[in-house]
Design a protein around this motif. Sequence first.
Motif, mmCIF file in Angstrom:
data_model
loop_
_atom_site.group_PDB
_atom_site.id
_atom_site.type_symbol
_atom_site.label_atom_id
_atom_site.label_comp_id
_atom_site.label_asym_id
_atom_site.label_seq_id
_atom_site.Cartn_x
_atom_site.Cartn_y
_atom_site.Cartn_z
ATOM 1 N N SER A 1 18.332 -22.354 -32.470
ATOM 2 C CA SER A 1 17.498 -21.174 -32.175
ATOM 3 C C SER A 1 16.117 -21.277 -32.812
ATOM 4 O O SER A 1 15.131 -20.815 -32.230
ATOM 5 N N CYS A 7 25.212 -18.825 -27.523
ATOM 6 C CA CYS A 7 25.128 -19.377 -28.880
ATOM 7 C C CYS A 7 23.718 -19.194 -29.470
ATOM 8 O O CYS A 7 23.369 -18.082 -29.859
ATOM 9 N N ARG A 54 23.684 -16.400 -38.302
ATOM 10 C CA ARG A 54 23.620 -17.793 -37.836
ATOM 11 C C ARG A 54 24.699 -18.616 -38.530
ATOM 12 O O ARG A 54 24.957 -18.434 -39.712
ATOM 13 N N ASN A 55 25.266 -19.554 -37.823
ATOM 14 C CA ASN A 55 26.281 -20.461 -38.374
ATOM 15 C C ASN A 55 27.422 -19.704 -39.063
ATOM 16 O O ASN A 55 28.015 -20.199 -40.014
ATOM 17 N N HIS A 61 29.940 -21.612 -25.907
ATOM 18 C CA HIS A 61 29.177 -22.397 -24.928
ATOM 19 C C HIS A 61 29.906 -22.584 -23.606
ATOM 20 O O HIS A 61 30.471 -23.657 -23.378
HETATM 21 N N1 LIG Z 1 25.447 -24.449 -30.844
HETATM 22 C C1 LIG Z 1 24.472 -23.632 -31.093
HETATM 23 O O1 LIG Z 1 23.760 -23.129 -30.201
HETATM 24 C C2 LIG Z 1 24.225 -23.438 -32.526
HETATM 25 C C3 LIG Z 1 23.244 -22.361 -32.874
HETATM 26 C C4 LIG Z 1 22.581 -22.707 -34.183
HETATM 27 N N2 LIG Z 1 23.493 -22.566 -35.264
HETATM 28 C C5 LIG Z 1 21.372 -21.834 -34.375
HETATM 29 O O2 LIG Z 1 21.166 -21.233 -35.312
HETATM 30 O O3 LIG Z 1 20.549 -21.739 -33.564
#
Ligand SMILES: NC(=O)CC[C@H](N)C(=O)O
Length: 238
Positions: free
Chosen positions: A58, A87, A117-118, A212
């Motif tokens: 992102s 995602c 995130r994560n 996804h």
């Molecule tokens: N597979 C993904 O799209 C991971 C997203 C990723 N962790 C992010 O912060 O953007």
Amino acid sequence: MGEGNPIVIGILAMQGAFAEHQVLLQKVRVERPIKIVLIRQVEDLAKCDGLIIPGGESTTIALLARLAGLTEPLREFVQKKPVWGTCAGAILLSKEAEGMKKGGQELLGGVDIKTARNGWGSQVESFEAPLYTEGLREPNRPFNCIFIRAPVITDITPSALSPPVQIIARLSALLLPRGQQIVAEDEDDTDPRDPQTVVALRQGRHLVTTFHPELTKDDRFHEFFVKQCVLPALEESK
Ligand SMILES: NC(=O)CC[C@H](N)C(=O)O
């Protein structure tokens, strides 16, 4: 393929799994043909009836969009037309996100959720889970959800003026692999409406999946987006 004017669906093609989205979207059959546009510049966006923001990174997607002059046009698009974020795309559609790089991340907003995130862990903690999801074609056939450094939805708070949120899929704690279970810290955390177990939702014409669908061979979420989000929005705007 259907007759008539094509429905134009853009896929943001800055970084990440945009080509995979394109492959699955090509499989979708609805009453009108679907034209796919890979979005790399502002002019491409104007023609679109809906937009997909892929999984990827992102921070990188946001930075490249800024460099392409796309940030503000994307924000305007999200206010008007259906957008689906997978995602990393889900993070970008969030009103707020935790765990962002310092001074780095720009969100587009549009969906009244907060994401971490994560939130499910690092790359090696990626996992897959079969889920039964509401509203998909063949609802009794589980959809294989692939989570790769996926965000966790930590809050869902639609504002009084926003459309209501509809939960589409929830990762039951029982389905989670070892080590991924959500640990209840107090009684409230066991609330069945716990946002942390929500992995797909829609708000108005927007769709968010923290996994996804584009990395599977299953086009049912792509079909859902076109049929349930983009086509009704086009009908309304007539
Ligand atoms: N597979 C993904 O799209 C991971 C997203 C990723 N962790 C992010 O912060 O953007």
